[in-house]
Design an enzyme around this catalytic site. Structure first.
Site, mmCIF file in Angstrom:
data_model
loop_
_atom_site.group_PDB
_atom_site.id
_atom_site.type_symbol
_atom_site.label_atom_id
_atom_site.label_comp_id
_atom_site.label_asym_id
_atom_site.label_seq_id
_atom_site.Cartn_x
_atom_site.Cartn_y
_atom_site.Cartn_z
ATOM 1 N N GLU A 119 13.222 2.808 13.610
ATOM 2 C CA GLU A 119 12.206 3.728 13.089
ATOM 3 C C GLU A 119 10.966 3.607 13.962
ATOM 4 O O GLU A 119 10.871 2.714 14.799
ATOM 5 C CB GLU A 119 11.867 3.441 11.617
ATOM 6 C CG GLU A 119 11.236 2.091 11.366
ATOM 7 C CD GLU A 119 10.804 1.875 9.904
ATOM 8 O OE1 GLU A 119 10.601 2.852 9.172
ATOM 9 O OE2 GLU A 119 10.658 0.704 9.520
ATOM 10 N N LYS B 14 6.375 -1.820 1.749
ATOM 11 C CA LYS B 14 5.254 -1.249 2.512
ATOM 12 C C LYS B 14 4.094 -2.240 2.472
ATOM 13 O O LYS B 14 3.111 -2.082 1.736
ATOM 14 C CB LYS B 14 4.879 0.124 1.927
ATOM 15 C CG LYS B 14 4.149 1.030 2.917
ATOM 16 C CD LYS B 14 4.228 2.463 2.470
ATOM 17 C CE LYS B 14 3.240 3.379 3.169
ATOM 18 N NZ LYS B 14 3.372 3.462 4.611
ATOM 19 N N TYR C 206 0.834 -1.202 0.000
ATOM 20 C CA TYR C 206 0.000 0.000 0.000
ATOM 21 C C TYR C 206 0.865 1.248 0.000
ATOM 22 O O TYR C 206 2.085 1.178 0.210
ATOM 23 C CB TYR C 206 -0.944 0.009 1.219
ATOM 24 C CG TYR C 206 -0.262 0.325 2.526
ATOM 25 C CD1 TYR C 206 0.573 -0.613 3.138
ATOM 26 C CD2 TYR C 206 -0.398 1.569 3.137
ATOM 27 C CE1 TYR C 206 1.222 -0.318 4.334
ATOM 28 C CE2 TYR C 206 0.249 1.871 4.327
ATOM 29 C CZ TYR C 206 1.060 0.916 4.912
ATOM 30 O OH TYR C 206 1.710 1.216 6.084
ATOM 31 N N LEU D 169 11.486 1.413 6.355
ATOM 32 C CA LEU D 169 10.819 1.872 5.136
ATOM 33 C C LEU D 169 11.539 3.148 4.701
ATOM 34 O O LEU D 169 11.768 4.045 5.525
ATOM 35 C CB LEU D 169 9.345 2.175 5.430
ATOM 36 C CG LEU D 169 8.564 2.560 4.178
ATOM 37 C CD1 LEU D 169 8.254 1.315 3.341
ATOM 38 C CD2 LEU D 169 7.276 3.280 4.532
HETATM 39 C C1 LIG Z 1 7.251 1.819 9.253
HETATM 40 C C2 LIG Z 1 7.170 3.143 8.583
HETATM 41 N N1 LIG Z 1 8.288 3.892 8.491
HETATM 42 C C3 LIG Z 1 8.281 5.105 7.911
HETATM 43 C C4 LIG Z 1 7.104 5.645 7.395
HETATM 44 C C5 LIG Z 1 7.127 7.012 6.782
HETATM 45 O O1 LIG Z 1 7.053 6.930 5.380
HETATM 46 P P1 LIG Z 1 6.466 8.129 4.519
HETATM 47 O O2 LIG Z 1 7.240 9.350 4.884
HETATM 48 O O3 LIG Z 1 6.700 7.701 3.115
HETATM 49 O O4 LIG Z 1 5.023 8.241 4.865
HETATM 50 C C6 LIG Z 1 5.927 4.896 7.450
HETATM 51 C C7 LIG Z 1 4.692 5.426 6.892
HETATM 52 O O5 LIG Z 1 3.653 4.823 6.948
HETATM 53 C C8 LIG Z 1 5.959 3.616 8.047
HETATM 54 O O6 LIG Z 1 4.856 2.850 8.144
#
Ligand SMILES: Cc1ncc(COP(=O)(O)O)c(C=O)c1O
Length: 292
Positions: free
Chosen positions: A181, A149, A34, A205
């Site tokens: 994270e 993701k 997603y 991610l």
């Molecule tokens: C585990 C994780 N890390 C980092 C992020 C941040 O990613 P983004 O800045 O692309 O929303 C998300 C966003 O859902 C996430 O689920």
């Protein structure tokens, strides 16, 4: 539930009528990926980066995407046009391996499902953005494909609930003594005027917001150390913050009860927030950063 129009496999339908099969592998196996994309003034922010990540994730899990990138962009444009105008909205895109019998291996004939749902973006709490939030740490029990993701978010769900139960706003995963994270955000520490953040790879991610922050850091000559900040360094952090599509740039005031810096928003975080606001709300640099 909203009165909005959703997109399901090529059709635009009222949200309440939009449905997919109960045999869909996204539901049965979590066999799906997603994206969440924030739309500022009806414009999806960094759309190409999100679609690029979706494509990389699909390749990693051998999922044939049902639409090419331009068709996805056209569908998103139409979805935005068909919905009630929202100043800031959150666009959810999910692609699954589609319906099939409950057999783990891929169906012989691929018929992936794609859904897109637009909802009003949750308003940001100004006091959290000025004063910061408390976070807790939790052991990182996730798999080693965190770069994908995936909708398999159970560990993140449990981590976030543990944080709320502890009176904190979020949880930060720790692996081998390092802050990796957040449950749904990337983590940055600031020490001696430099950013510290976990390197890309299979443990995090590669956040789109993280990427924008790194670009802003480069533009301002702010140095970055790509390493997971150590848990035993927390007491020495000058600042810390979380980044994410919904989170944007959220200062962290304490970690497991240890105050970060002066316990509020630090000056580097504030400056990054200001620049991020410019990029997203005033359109300055918007197109350049979007690669348009
Ligand atoms: C585990 C994780 N890390 C980092 C992020 C941040 O990613 P983004 O800045 O692309 O929303 C998300 C966003 O859902 C996430 O689920």
């Amino acid at each position: 539930m909203t009165d909005n129009i959703a997109y399901v496999n090529g059709e635009f339908l009222p949200h309440a009528e939009a449905c997919i099969s109960i045999d869909d592998r996204g539901l049965v196996f979590g066999d799906a990926i997603y994206e969440v994309i924030k739309c500022y003034s009806q414009r999806p922010f960094r759309l190409r980066d999100h679609l690029e990540r979706l494509k990389r994730g699909a390749e990693e899990i051998r999922l044939p995407l049902p639409l090419d990138e331009e068709s996805v962009v056209r569908a998103i444009d139409e979805l935005l046009a068909r919905n009630v105008r929202m100043a800031e909205s959150s666009l959810y895109v999910q692609v699954t391996r589609g319906p099939g019998s409950r057999f783990h291996a891929f169906p012989r004939v691929a018929s992936p499902t794609i859904i897109m749902v637009l909802s009003p973006a949750a308003p940001l709490d100004p006091s959290d953005y000025e004063q910061g939030v408390r976070v807790i740490t939790v052991p990182d029990r996730r798999w080693d494909m965190c770069n994908v993701k995936s909708v398999g978010l159970l560990i993140a769900v449990l981590a976030k609930q543990s944080a709320l139960d502890a009176g904190a706003a979020d949880a930060v995963f720790v692996r081998a003594g390092r802050l990796v994270e957040g449950a749904s955000a990337n983590f940055f520490a600031v020490s001696n005027g430099r950013l510290i953040t976990h390197p890309e790879g299979r443990r995090i991610l590669a956040g789109v917001t993280r990427k924008v922050v790194l670009e802003l850091a480069a533009a301002t000559g702010l140095g970055v150390d790509f390493r997971g900040p150590k848990v035993d360094e927390i007491g020495g952090f000058d600042e810390a913050f979380l980044t994410g599509t919904g989170t944007e740039i959220l200062p962290v005031s304490s970690i497991d009860g240890t105050t970060v810096g002066q316990g509020g928003r630090g000056s580097i975080t504030a400056e990054l927030q200001r620049r991020f606001f410019d990029v997203t709300r005033t359109g300055v640099l918007h197109d350049r950063l979007a690669g348009a």
